[in-house]
Design a protein around this motif. Structure first.
Motif, mmCIF file in Angstrom:
data_model
loop_
_atom_site.group_PDB
_atom_site.id
_atom_site.type_symbol
_atom_site.label_atom_id
_atom_site.label_comp_id
_atom_site.label_asym_id
_atom_site.label_seq_id
_atom_site.Cartn_x
_atom_site.Cartn_y
_atom_site.Cartn_z
ATOM 1 N N VAL A 21 0.867 -1.183 0.000
ATOM 2 C CA VAL A 21 0.000 0.000 0.000
ATOM 3 C C VAL A 21 0.905 1.234 0.000
ATOM 4 O O VAL A 21 1.829 1.316 0.821
ATOM 5 N N ARG A 22 0.636 2.177 -0.925
ATOM 6 C CA ARG A 22 1.522 3.350 -1.022
ATOM 7 C C ARG A 22 0.721 4.641 -1.038
ATOM 8 O O ARG A 22 -0.199 4.798 -1.859
ATOM 9 N N ASN A 23 1.102 5.568 -0.151
ATOM 10 C CA ASN A 23 0.517 6.907 -0.132
ATOM 11 C C ASN A 23 1.458 7.936 -0.743
ATOM 12 O O ASN A 23 1.014 8.942 -1.292
ATOM 13 N N GLY A 33 11.140 4.352 -2.675
ATOM 14 C CA GLY A 33 11.537 2.942 -2.808
ATOM 15 C C GLY A 33 11.419 2.431 -4.230
ATOM 16 O O GLY A 33 11.775 3.127 -5.193
ATOM 17 N N SER A 34 10.898 1.213 -4.364
ATOM 18 C CA SER A 34 10.885 0.565 -5.684
ATOM 19 C C SER A 34 9.940 1.266 -6.659
ATOM 20 O O SER A 34 10.142 1.193 -7.869
ATOM 21 N N LEU A 35 8.919 1.970 -6.149
ATOM 22 C CA LEU A 35 8.002 2.676 -7.065
ATOM 23 C C LEU A 35 8.754 3.797 -7.791
ATOM 24 O O LEU A 35 8.646 3.940 -9.015
ATOM 25 N N VAL A 48 4.059 6.339 4.833
ATOM 26 C CA VAL A 48 4.452 6.489 3.423
ATOM 27 C C VAL A 48 3.981 5.297 2.606
ATOM 28 O O VAL A 48 3.294 5.440 1.586
ATOM 29 N N ASP A 49 4.361 4.099 3.060
ATOM 30 C CA ASP A 49 3.926 2.864 2.401
ATOM 31 C C ASP A 49 4.106 1.703 3.370
ATOM 32 O O ASP A 49 4.742 1.856 4.423
ATOM 33 N N PHE A 50 3.530 0.567 3.044
ATOM 34 C CA PHE A 50 3.682 -0.605 3.911
ATOM 35 C C PHE A 50 3.306 -1.873 3.166
ATOM 36 O O PHE A 50 2.677 -1.830 2.110
HETATM 37 P P1 5GP Z 1 9.421 -1.195 -1.833
HETATM 38 O O1 5GP Z 1 8.637 -1.957 -2.873
HETATM 39 O O2 5GP Z 1 9.448 0.274 -2.098
HETATM 40 O O3 5GP Z 1 10.781 -1.784 -1.579
HETATM 41 O O4 5GP Z 1 8.637 -1.408 -0.450
HETATM 42 C C1 5GP Z 1 7.336 -0.865 -0.255
HETATM 43 C C2 5GP Z 1 6.935 -1.069 1.197
HETATM 44 O O5 5GP Z 1 6.655 -2.448 1.443
HETATM 45 C C3 5GP Z 1 7.986 -0.656 2.226
HETATM 46 O O6 5GP Z 1 7.323 -0.120 3.360
HETATM 47 C C4 5GP Z 1 8.680 -1.960 2.587
HETATM 48 O O7 5GP Z 1 9.114 -1.938 3.929
HETATM 49 C C5 5GP Z 1 7.571 -2.978 2.389
HETATM 50 N N1 5GP Z 1 8.050 -4.243 1.816
HETATM 51 C C6 5GP Z 1 8.008 -4.631 0.523
HETATM 52 N N2 5GP Z 1 8.525 -5.873 0.372
HETATM 53 C C7 5GP Z 1 8.917 -6.260 1.597
HETATM 54 C C8 5GP Z 1 9.518 -7.464 2.091
HETATM 55 O O8 5GP Z 1 9.791 -8.433 1.361
HETATM 56 N N3 5GP Z 1 9.795 -7.494 3.418
HETATM 57 C C9 5GP Z 1 9.502 -6.437 4.266
HETATM 58 N N4 5GP Z 1 9.808 -6.535 5.571
HETATM 59 N N5 5GP Z 1 8.909 -5.309 3.822
HETATM 60 C C10 5GP Z 1 8.624 -5.228 2.507
#
Ligand code: 5GP
Length: 239
Positions: free
Chosen positions: A93-95, A99-101, A175-177
């Motif tokens: 979930v992203r507000n 990160g990856s987005l 921010v996101d989770f």
């Molecule tokens: P991003 O895709 O930007 O790396 O992560 C987006 C959000 O999801 C972040 O808050 C990140 O902590 C959480 N998240 C995404 N994949 C994982 C994962 O495999 N393990 C954990 N602990 N958090 C993740």
């Protein structure tokens, strides 16, 4: 309720059976991993903080009508919860973009999104948790129907609608989770895993300071102090 057999050891938790076949105990570890296990460390007390933070947030969500696996916090590092069949989809979930987005789509870091984005990642370490669309989820038989995917999205939005204003009140931007769900003994979809700074991003509203696992991912230090501050704010002990 006591731990019996070790069922599974993950990166952040160990899972134990109990004398009740419908209940399990999670032990929150102090281990820290990032980049799919490529970066590793440990921080004494981190597991207990995540257990306490998750406990408070599961209680809050339950009080607002969200079904979760939470039963009780047993001690600093142990949580008693329902046994579920885990759905192998990480619901992101992203507000705010980061990160990856931001990396994958070039959306500026820190841009507030025009609406809350809900995405699915495949919970599969070997494949590096790739992105999924609805058709992938059905082909991989991760769910039984598109209705279940709609239910995951609806529950994720409901959780965000509870947590985002809750944290705003505490001076933190959610921010996101990442959420994980499972099916309980009756086949109902309920929230599982944990909700902690290990899988959420929190930015201080006034200073923009990162109060989550990005401190470890980005080698910033001060992780435990940040997690303690998140817990204090949740408990209403704003410093
Ligand atoms: P991003 O895709 O930007 O790396 O992560 C987006 C959000 O999801 C972040 O808050 C990140 O902590 C959480 N998240 C995404 N994949 C994982 C994962 O495999 N393990 C954990 N602990 N958090 C993740």
């Amino acid at each position: 309720m006591e731990k019996r057999e070790l069922l599974y050891e993950g990166k952040a938790k160990k899972l134990f059976t109990t004398d009740d076949s419908n209940l399990l105990i999670s032990e929150f570890k102090d281990d820290l991993t990032a980049f799919n296990g490529a970066k590793k460390s440990s921080e004494t007390g981190k597991g207990a903080l995540n257990n306490k933070i998750s406990t408070e947030l599961f209680k809050l969500l339950e009080s607002q009508g969200v079904p979760t696996h939470f039963v009780a916090m047993l001690d600093d590092n142990h949580m008693l919860h329902k046994r579920v069949d885990v759905i192998l989809i990480e619901v992101i979930v992203r507000n705010i973009a980061t990160g990856s987005l931001s990396k994958n789509l070039g959306i500026p870091d820190g841009k507030v999104l025009p609406f809350t984005l809900v995405e699915f990642d495949y919970k599969n370490d070997e494949l590096g948790d790739p992105k999924l669309n609805d058709q992938h989820c059905l082909i991989l038989e991760l769910v039984e129907s598109t209705q279940e995917l709609d239910q995951l999205r609806a529950m994720a939005r409901q959780i965000n609608d509870i947590l985002r204003p809750f944290f705003k009140e505490k001076g933190l931007n959610l921010v996101d989770f990442k959420l994980e769900f499972g099916k309980d003994a009756d086949g109902n979809i309920i929230l599982a895993d944990e909700i902690s700074p290990d899988n959420c991003r929190f930015w201080d509203i006034e200073t923009g300071e990162k109060m989550d696992k990005d401190r470890f991912r980005q080698g910033m230090g001060g992780l435990k102090v940040a997690y303690e501050e998140v817990l204090h704010r949740i408990l209403g002990e704003h410093s």
